[in-house]
Design a protein around this motif. Structure first.
Motif, PDB file in Angstrom:
ATOM      1  N   PHE A  52      69.950   4.966   3.111  1.00  0.00           N
ATOM      2  CA  PHE A  52      70.370   4.159   1.978  1.00  0.00           C
ATOM      3  C   PHE A  52      69.434   4.205   0.781  1.00  0.00           C
ATOM      4  O   PHE A  52      69.838   3.846  -0.325  1.00  0.00           O
ATOM      5  CB  PHE A  52      70.582   2.700   2.417  1.00  0.00           C
ATOM      6  N   ILE A  53      68.197   4.627   0.958  1.00  0.00           N
ATOM      7  CA  ILE A  53      67.251   4.627  -0.163  1.00  0.00           C
ATOM      8  C   ILE A  53      66.710   6.024  -0.438  1.00  0.00           C
ATOM      9  O   ILE A  53      66.936   6.587  -1.514  1.00  0.00           O
ATOM     10  CB  ILE A  53      66.094   3.638   0.101  1.00  0.00           C
ATOM     11  N   VAL A  54      65.999   6.583   0.526  1.00  0.00           N
ATOM     12  CA  VAL A  54      65.274   7.838   0.301  1.00  0.00           C
ATOM     13  C   VAL A  54      66.217   8.996   0.004  1.00  0.00           C
ATOM     14  O   VAL A  54      65.967   9.776  -0.920  1.00  0.00           O
ATOM     15  CB  VAL A  54      64.350   8.151   1.500  1.00  0.00           C
TER      16      VAL A  54
ATOM     17  N   SER B 123      68.957  12.858  -6.087  1.00  0.00           N
ATOM     18  CA  SER B 123      68.985  12.822  -7.547  1.00  0.00           C
ATOM     19  C   SER B 123      67.738  13.469  -8.167  1.00  0.00           C
ATOM     20  O   SER B 123      67.774  13.901  -9.314  1.00  0.00           O
ATOM     21  CB  SER B 123      69.134  11.381  -8.050  1.00  0.00           C
ATOM     22  N   THR B 124      66.655  13.555  -7.407  1.00  0.00           N
ATOM     23  CA  THR B 124      65.405  14.111  -7.936  1.00  0.00           C
ATOM     24  C   THR B 124      65.322  15.620  -7.788  1.00  0.00           C
ATOM     25  O   THR B 124      64.812  16.302  -8.687  1.00  0.00           O
ATOM     26  CB  THR B 124      64.192  13.450  -7.238  1.00  0.00           C
TER      27      THR B 124
ATOM     28  N   ILE C 262      64.133  21.315  -9.545  1.00  0.00           N
ATOM     29  CA  ILE C 262      64.524  22.715  -9.425  1.00  0.00           C
ATOM     30  C   ILE C 262      65.715  22.932 -10.349  1.00  0.00           C
ATOM     31  O   ILE C 262      66.846  22.627 -10.000  1.00  0.00           O
ATOM     32  CB  ILE C 262      64.901  23.074  -7.972  1.00  0.00           C
ATOM     33  N   THR C 263      65.435  23.466 -11.527  1.00  0.00           N
ATOM     34  CA  THR C 263      66.483  23.628 -12.527  1.00  0.00           C
ATOM     35  C   THR C 263      67.003  25.056 -12.618  1.00  0.00           C
ATOM     36  O   THR C 263      67.961  25.318 -13.308  1.00  0.00           O
ATOM     37  CB  THR C 263      65.970  23.189 -13.909  1.00  0.00           C
TER      38      THR C 263
ATOM     39  N   ASN D  53      62.261  18.549   1.631  1.00  0.00           N
ATOM     40  CA  ASN D  53      61.405  18.069   2.730  1.00  0.00           C
ATOM     41  C   ASN D  53      60.186  17.343   2.193  1.00  0.00           C
ATOM     42  O   ASN D  53      59.804  16.290   2.708  1.00  0.00           O
ATOM     43  CB  ASN D  53      60.961  19.231   3.612  1.00  0.00           C
ATOM     44  N   GLY D  54      59.553  17.913   1.194  1.00  0.00           N
ATOM     45  CA  GLY D  54      58.376  17.284   0.599  1.00  0.00           C
ATOM     46  C   GLY D  54      58.682  15.908   0.042  1.00  0.00           C
ATOM     47  O   GLY D  54      57.910  14.960   0.246  1.00  0.00           O
ATOM     48  N   LEU D  55      59.801  15.785  -0.655  1.00  0.00           N
ATOM     49  CA  LEU D  55      60.184  14.476  -1.205  1.00  0.00           C
ATOM     50  C   LEU D  55      60.449  13.458  -0.106  1.00  0.00           C
ATOM     51  O   LEU D  55      60.008  12.308  -0.194  1.00  0.00           O
ATOM     52  CB  LEU D  55      61.427  14.615  -2.082  1.00  0.00           C
ATOM     53  N   PHE D  56      61.168  13.878   0.920  1.00  0.00           N
ATOM     54  CA  PHE D  56      61.438  12.966   2.026  1.00  0.00           C
ATOM     55  C   PHE D  56      60.138  12.497   2.678  1.00  0.00           C
ATOM     56  O   PHE D  56      59.961  11.310   2.938  1.00  0.00           O
ATOM     57  CB  PHE D  56      62.350  13.619   3.072  1.00  0.00           C
ATOM     58  N   VAL D  57      59.243  13.422   2.945  1.00  0.00           N
ATOM     59  CA  VAL D  57      57.974  13.059   3.593  1.00  0.00           C
ATOM     60  C   VAL D  57      57.147  12.158   2.681  1.00  0.00           C
ATOM     61  O   VAL D  57      56.565  11.168   3.139  1.00  0.00           O
ATOM     62  CB  VAL D  57      57.181  14.325   3.996  1.00  0.00           C
TER      63      VAL D  57
END
Length: 153
Positions: free
Chosen positions: A60-62, A68-69, A74-75, A88-92
């Motif tokens: 519900f949050i991460v 969205s990030t 990565i554009t 993976n990095g963002l989740f961790v």
């Protein structure tokens, strides 16, 4: 990888169970000073409570923040492995501090030393969670998920 909300739910459950279990085994072994069969049992007993909390936070949050990030980070068109590593990095980076705080409060309560205990737990957990996510749990869960949902739309 998940193509719809049902698959996303199943993927999250699989990832949470695996990460919570292995991180719990790791933390129990650290706290016991050694890895024993009992550490695997203790991690299994704590899985329902810790796993439920982790699922709620991740689903519900991460995951909403990460989804969205990642497109903002990565554009350009990059190989899928780069998108996986950034995700993976963002989740961790979001889950490790949250779960370390939860586990610290769950196991030792709240007192004047909470911040220091949380910081110590985070120093151990962040590199371990990143390693597990990138090299062990992440690839294993993605493989199992692809195997279960091969050809399913």
């Amino acid at each position: 990888m998940p193509r719809n909300s049902k698959q996303s739910l199943i993927f999250t459950i699989m990832m949470v169970i695996a990460m919570v279990y292995w991180m719990s085994v790791y933390n129990v072994a650290i706290n016991m000073g050694q890895l024993t069969y009992h550490a695997f049992y203790i991690a299994l007993v704590g899985l329902p409570i810790v796993g439920t909390f982790a699922f709620v936070v991740e689903f519900f949050i991460v995951s909403k923040i990460a989804k969205s990030t990642v497109p903002k980070l990565i554009t350009v068109d990059v190989p899928p492995i780069f998108r996986i590593l950034v995700t993976n990095g963002l989740f961790v980076m979001m889950m490790a501090p949250t779960m370390s705080l939860f586990a610290t409060i769950y196991n030792t309560g709240v007192d004047s030393e909470l911040f220091l205990r949380w910081l110590r737990a985070l120093m151990f957990n962040l590199p371990a969670a990143l390693f597990l996510q990138v090299f062990f749990v992440g690839p294993s869960v993605r493989y199992l998920f692809r195997t279960f949902f091969a050809g399913v739309e």
